[in-house]
Motif scaffolding. Structure first.
Motif, PDB file in Angstrom:
ATOM      1  N   ALA A 111       0.812  -1.216   0.000  1.00 23.93           N
ATOM      2  CA  ALA A 111       0.000   0.000   0.000  1.00 23.93           C
ATOM      3  C   ALA A 111       0.849   1.271   0.000  1.00 23.93           C
ATOM      4  N   ALA A 112       2.167   1.158  -0.055  1.00 24.39           N
ATOM      5  CA  ALA A 112       3.030   2.344  -0.035  1.00 24.39           C
ATOM      6  C   ALA A 112       2.761   3.212  -1.255  1.00 24.39           C
ATOM      7  N   GLU A 113       2.737   4.508  -1.034  1.00 28.59           N
ATOM      8  CA  GLU A 113       2.427   5.478  -2.079  1.00 28.59           C
ATOM      9  C   GLU A 113       3.629   5.821  -2.938  1.00 28.59           C
ATOM     10  N   ARG A 114       4.817   5.914  -2.319  1.00 24.46           N
ATOM     11  CA  ARG A 114       5.951   6.531  -3.004  1.00 24.46           C
ATOM     12  C   ARG A 114       7.252   6.040  -2.388  1.00 24.46           C
ATOM     13  N   LEU A 115       8.310   5.986  -3.195  1.00 22.39           N
ATOM     14  CA  LEU A 115       9.660   5.702  -2.702  1.00 22.39           C
ATOM     15  C   LEU A 115      10.407   7.024  -2.574  1.00 22.39           C
ATOM     16  N   TRP A 116      10.788   7.336  -1.341  1.00 25.55           N
ATOM     17  CA  TRP A 116      11.512   8.574  -1.069  1.00 25.55           C
ATOM     18  C   TRP A 116      13.002   8.288  -0.935  1.00 25.55           C
ATOM     19  N   GLN A 117      13.797   9.277  -1.314  1.00 24.75           N
ATOM     20  CA  GLN A 117      15.240   9.218  -1.103  1.00 24.75           C
ATOM     21  C   GLN A 117      15.705  10.516  -0.471  1.00 24.75           C
ATOM     22  N   GLY A 118      16.639  10.392   0.457  1.00 24.17           N
ATOM     23  CA  GLY A 118      17.307  11.565   0.967  1.00 24.17           C
ATOM     24  C   GLY A 118      18.442  11.967   0.028  1.00 24.17           C
ATOM     25  N   GLN A 119      19.187  12.979   0.433  1.00 25.63           N
ATOM     26  CA  GLN A 119      20.318  13.420  -0.371  1.00 25.63           C
ATOM     27  C   GLN A 119      21.444  12.402  -0.295  1.00 25.63           C
ATOM     28  N   SER A 120      21.876  11.919  -1.436  1.00 28.79           N
ATOM     29  CA  SER A 120      23.011  10.995  -1.498  1.00 28.79           C
ATOM     30  C   SER A 120      24.201  11.693  -2.128  1.00 28.79           C
ATOM     31  N   PHE A 163      11.888  13.132  -3.295  1.00 24.92           N
ATOM     32  CA  PHE A 163      13.263  13.491  -2.920  1.00 24.92           C
ATOM     33  C   PHE A 163      13.168  14.462  -1.748  1.00 24.92           C
ATOM     34  N   GLY A 164      13.631  13.975  -0.585  1.00 24.62           N
ATOM     35  CA  GLY A 164      13.429  14.778   0.598  1.00 24.62           C
ATOM     36  C   GLY A 164      14.592  14.661   1.589  1.00 24.62           C
ATOM     37  N   VAL A 165      15.407  15.698   1.619  1.00 23.06           N
ATOM     38  CA  VAL A 165      15.387  16.802   0.671  1.00 23.06           C
ATOM     39  C   VAL A 165      16.722  16.858  -0.061  1.00 23.06           C
ATOM     40  N   SER A 166      16.663  17.403  -1.299  1.00 23.87           N
ATOM     41  CA  SER A 166      17.880  17.668  -2.060  1.00 23.87           C
ATOM     42  C   SER A 166      18.470  18.985  -1.579  1.00 23.87           C
ATOM     43  N   LEU A 167      19.782  19.031  -1.460  1.00 21.38           N
ATOM     44  CA  LEU A 167      20.435  20.207  -0.889  1.00 21.38           C
ATOM     45  C   LEU A 167      20.720  21.234  -1.984  1.00 21.38           C
TER      46      LEU A 167
END
Length: 327
Positions: free
Chosen positions: A28-37, A60-64
């Motif tokens: 049921a997950a809505e979205r795949l989030w990624q932090g800044q890599s 993307f949470g959050v891009s710097l």
């Protein structure tokens, strides 16, 4: 309230993200989030997944902001939307003062002003409009070539009330990290809703929440340190936590851990207890919770993190461990 997943590993090979993208496809997950890599770029990873046929909504949470111009940021966010065929939430933040200085030579003297200009430019570009901004930090007179694409929402990372108010004014999303539900309800969400907003749609709130299922052999202090230790040592996070009523020493010791867990900034317990605490975010007015199992992945491995996510997201029918590659 919707649930999403934060990619709990920092991949050195894109294959390491497939397991968690599959969780988005099959639960049921809505979205795949990624932090800044700073190892494998998050946007490149999203388009690689799309290229092998794993196309899921991305956040993307959050891009710097110091890493890319607002035009490049808009181009990359829309590229991901085109590659995946799904909407994108592109969140931005100025980052720590030390990071700003390292990349720009000096920090933003007015980070709220810089964030306002950046978000305004990116939002105009991804909306197909002309971006005509002569700012103190960013000046752009340009537009992206018109192409039909899924929508891109622009977000701002929110820790404190002034940034919350700014997000309420100029952003589609406010993206919080490590903030307990009570503080969101009492301080941050009212600041967003009280802003002088000219956009048609109300700002939506995404809360990235670190958590772990309590299991035999797990040490909650180690889990919190792995998930949040660097944040607890950062001055801007310490200030934000103080404003939320959580005073931490920044040493990552058991006392800091206990304060963070007791305040509900890190959720630890049975699946039922975690669901009860997550319900507090819905009651606070949060639109989306992003389940952050970084602490589990770092201390017990990616499959353990995926098992936690699968249990918490158990509302999806007919999904087995085999479906998402856990056997």
């Amino acid at each position: 309230m919707k649930y999403s997943i934060l990619l709990p590993v920092v991949p050195t090979r894109p294959e390491q993200a497939v397991l968690f993208a599959n969780l988005v496809q099959w639960t049921a997950a809505e979205r795949l989030w990624q932090g800044q890599s700073l190892i494998l770029d998050s946007h490149h990873l999203a388009t690689w997944l799309a290229g092998i046929g794993v196309r899921v909504p991305m956040g993307f949470g959050v891009s710097l902001m110091p890493l890319r111009s607002p035009y490049q940021a808009a181009l990359e966010a829309r590229s991901v939307a085109l590659a995946t065929g799904h909407s994108v939430v592109a969140g931005f933040g100025p980052g720590p003062v030390s990071f700003q200085s390292a990349l720009l030579g000096q920090p933003y003297a007015r980070p709220l002003r810089a964030s306002r200009e950046y978000a305004t430019i990116v939002r105009a570009l991804v909306s197909g409009d002309d971006a005509m901004v002569e700012g103190e930090y960013f000046s752009v007179a340009a537009r992206l070539p018109k192409r039909p694409a899924p929508p891109v929402e622009v977000g701002l990372g929110v820790l404190r009330p002034k940034m919350a108010a700014l997000a309420g004014e100029v952003a589609d999303r406010a993206i919080t990290w490590l903030m307990p539900a009570g503080h969101l309800a009492e301080t941050l969400i009212p600041a967003m809703r009280g802003a002088d907003r000219t956009l048609e749609e109300p700002v939506r709130t995404t809360a990235i929440v670190p958590l772990a299922v309590a299991r035999q052999g797990r040490d909650v202090t180690a889990l919190v340190e792995a998930a949040c230790g660097n944040h607890l040592k950062a001055p801007h996070y310490q200030d934000a936590l103080r404003k939320a009523g959580i005073t931490v020493s920044g040493q990552g010791d058991a006392q800091d851990t206990a304060r963070v867990v007791d305040a509900g900034a890190f959720l630890y317990g049975t699946v039922e207890e975690i669901h009860d605490r997550l319900a507090e975010f819905a009651a606070a007015g949060v639109d989306e919770v992003v389940l952050n199992t970084i602490g589990v992945a770092q201390t017990h491995g990616p499959k353990a993190a995926a098992q936690d996510l699968l249990q918490i997201l158990g509302s999806a029918t007919g999904v087995s461990a085999a479906d998402v590659g856990l056997t």
